[in-house]
Design an enzyme around this catalytic site. Structure first.
Site, mmCIF file in Angstrom:
data_model
loop_
_atom_site.group_PDB
_atom_site.id
_atom_site.type_symbol
_atom_site.label_atom_id
_atom_site.label_comp_id
_atom_site.label_asym_id
_atom_site.label_seq_id
_atom_site.Cartn_x
_atom_site.Cartn_y
_atom_site.Cartn_z
ATOM 1 C CB SER A 151 -0.955 -0.049 1.194
ATOM 2 O OG SER A 151 -1.974 0.899 1.086
ATOM 3 C CG ASP A 205 -6.174 -3.370 -4.065
ATOM 4 O OD1 ASP A 205 -7.164 -2.902 -3.471
ATOM 5 O OD2 ASP A 205 -5.045 -2.849 -4.030
ATOM 6 C CG HIS A 264 -4.953 -3.128 -0.343
ATOM 7 N ND1 HIS A 264 -4.430 -2.358 -1.355
ATOM 8 C CD2 HIS A 264 -4.503 -2.568 0.815
ATOM 9 C CE1 HIS A 264 -3.695 -1.385 -0.836
ATOM 10 N NE2 HIS A 264 -3.724 -1.491 0.474
#
Length: 542
Positions: free
Chosen positions: A265, A457, A519
């Site tokens: 991320s 994601d 994710h």
């Protein structure tokens, strides 16, 4: 990536907090951006008329509550433990006094860097106290920056396999402002936390064949605390270099092993900076061999162009957004790109902040308002109070237990998975949209870089990650960009031959698409995650 609750859409974290699922209303008539940011009033007066109009337009994305929100994070309640609590305290001032003779017979510091203000406190944890990997050696403690009153918490797990020879990995979650202990207990650590708030053994932990350090950074995240704030990625990099230098000084047996940095991320920002910081020091005790970035935000200019395709059915899954919304996002993209380009050219907060807010509202906001999970296009957001995942609530409840905080030596009065003040600090310093991808070519000259992405994601989707790696200017760009994706199959267990994704590689640069991963790939696809991780550490693609 995470976002501010009840203030503005900052990006990846925004999907799961209830107020963020709503369209942000216009502020009361006459409100300008200078109203919520009183400290910036004088600077605003120096802007051109066009620039001030842009900032006033950006103000429309702020609810009235922003006027009452602090710009900097508030210090956490904490009680510092006496030095006698710790098994070791490594003082940076002592390390700075160590001089050696180099190959030319000249004296130089054994370890480079400004370490004199740092201390590292270390306690050997009792695994039986918590039942987490009871047969594995563990250390917990704090890195102290005494000059700035900063205290970063870490938790080290030795390899289950061959710690004398297995590599060491630093794991970083993103946010900015989210605890790496969520990665420990939700993704790739030795245990997860179940609905009964009990640890459950993880067969696919990344410490199966590597020793792993989980670091709560920047300060005021997780068990870390400070009386000051860190509000950009570069400042955080100095702390990470100090932590590793002092840790490996205390434990030279780990310093001898290969070292890798991995994260996901917003770690797409962190890792290029942290790795560059390490490599900038000639005399270091950190044997950095590679970096791994999962579903990262690294090059916004390229990646923001792939929100519409991912949300509109071009990423391998059915469309979440309707035709009209997809068209609206297409119409917004040129202005978004223009604003990001201006941010890249100036790297000024005055330019980068509006780019972040406009682009996130135009390209992430429409998806958020569907109620779908931004971290997984296949599902609805199941728990809005915990970033769409009930498991995050379990982790927070567990880490807030008094006996857990005592067992690991935590000094804060409570644990939060994500600190949204930190998120806001990074935003308002312009860090969100800065072009940290420009550091990657320098890394590729020295070490391998893996960009991997779960293909379900939305927020840091695989389309955008593949695209920015192909657009990156470096000596191997042409060969890398033209390389075809090949099947990635399991090779190391009874599921040999099972397709788990696709991979392309040239020189030191590798991209992976992981099938069925959101994710957080290690959470969604634990077997595939450990497979590619072990093979990467083994040097298969470099």
């Amino acid at each position: 990536m995470r976002v501010l609750p009840a203030t503005l859409l900052v990006g990846a974290a925004s999907a799961a907090v209830p107020p963020l699922q709503q369209v942000l209303g216009r502020p009361e008539e006459g409100m300008s951006f200078s109203k919520p940011l009183h400290a910036f009033q004088e600077q605003l007066k120096t802007l051109s008329e066009d620039a001030r109009k842009l900032w006033d337009e950006v103000a429309n994305y702020f609810p009235d509550s922003m006027d009452h929100s602090p710009i900097f994070s508030l210090p956490k309640k904490h009680t510092r433990r006496p030095d006698s609590h710790w098994d070791h305290i490594v003082r940076g001032s002592d390390v700075q006094k160590i001089w050696v003779n180099n190959a030319d017979g000249e004296k130089e510091r054994e370890i480079d860097g400004k370490l004199e203000a740092y201390d590292l406190r270390i306690k050997k944890a009792d695994p039986s106290a918590l039942g987490i990997d009871p047969n594995v050696k563990q250390y917990t403690g704090y890195l102290d920056d005494n000059g700035n009153d900063k205290h970063l918490f870490y938790w080290f797990f030795e390899s289950r396999n061959d710690p004398k020879n297995d590599p060491v990995v630093l794991w970083l979650n993103g946010g900015p402002g989210c605890s790496s202990l969520t990665g420990l207990f939700m993704e790739l650590g030795p245990s997860s936390i179940d609905e009964n708030i009990k640890p459950v053994y993880n067969d696919f932990s990344w410490n199966s064949n590597a020793s792993v350090i989980f670091l709560d950074q920047p300060v005021n995240v997780g068990y870390s605390y400070s009386g000051s704030a860190v509000s950009d990625t570069v400042a955080a990099g100095k702390d990470v270099y100090a932590l590793l230098s002092l840790f490996f000084k205390q434990f030279p047996e780990y310093a001898e092993q290969d070292f890798h940095i991995a994260g996901e991320s917003y770690a797409g920002h962190y890792i290029p900076v942290f790795a560059s910081e390490i490599l900038a020091h000639k005399n270091r005790n950190i044997n950095l061999k590679s970096v791994l970035i999962g579903n990262g935000l690294t090059d916004g200019l390229t990646q923001y162009g792939y929100y519409r395709p991912m949300g509109c059915g071009e990423g391998g899954y059915k469309a979440v957004l309707d035709e009209a919304t997809c068209e609206s996002m297409d119409n917004a993209l040129p202005r978004c790109r223009s604003m990001i380009e201006s941010c890249y050219n100036s790297e000024s907060a005055w330019v980068c902040v509006p780019a972040s807010i406009y682009c996130n509202n135009a390209l992430i906001g429409p998806y958020q308002r569907t109620g779908q999970n931004v971290y997984d296009v296949r599902s609805k957001c199941e728990d809005e109070s915990n970033l769409c995942y009930k498991g995050m609530g379990y982790v927070s409840e567990y880490l807030n237990k008094a006996e857990v905080r005592e067992a690991v030596g935590a000094e804060v009065g409570g644990y939060d998975s994500c600190n949204f003040d930190i998120n806001r600090n990074f935003l308002f310093h312009g860090d969100w949209m800065k072009p940290y991808h420009r550091l990657v070519p320098g890394l590729l000259e020295q070490i391998p870089v893996l960009i991997y992405a779960g293909d379900a994601d939305y927020i840091c989707n695989w389309l955008g990650n593949k695209a920015w790696t192909e657009a990156l200017e470096w000596p191997g760009q042409k060969e890398y960009a033209s390389a075809e994706l090949e099947d990635l199959k399991i090779e190391q267990n009874e599921h040999t031959g099972k397709k788990i994704g696709q991979v392309k590689s040239h020189g030191n640069f590798t991209f992976m698409r992981l099938y069925g991963g959101g994710h957080m790939v290690p959470m969604d696809q634990p077997e595939a995650s450990l497979e590619f991780f072990n093979r990467w550490l083994g040097g298969e693609w470099f």
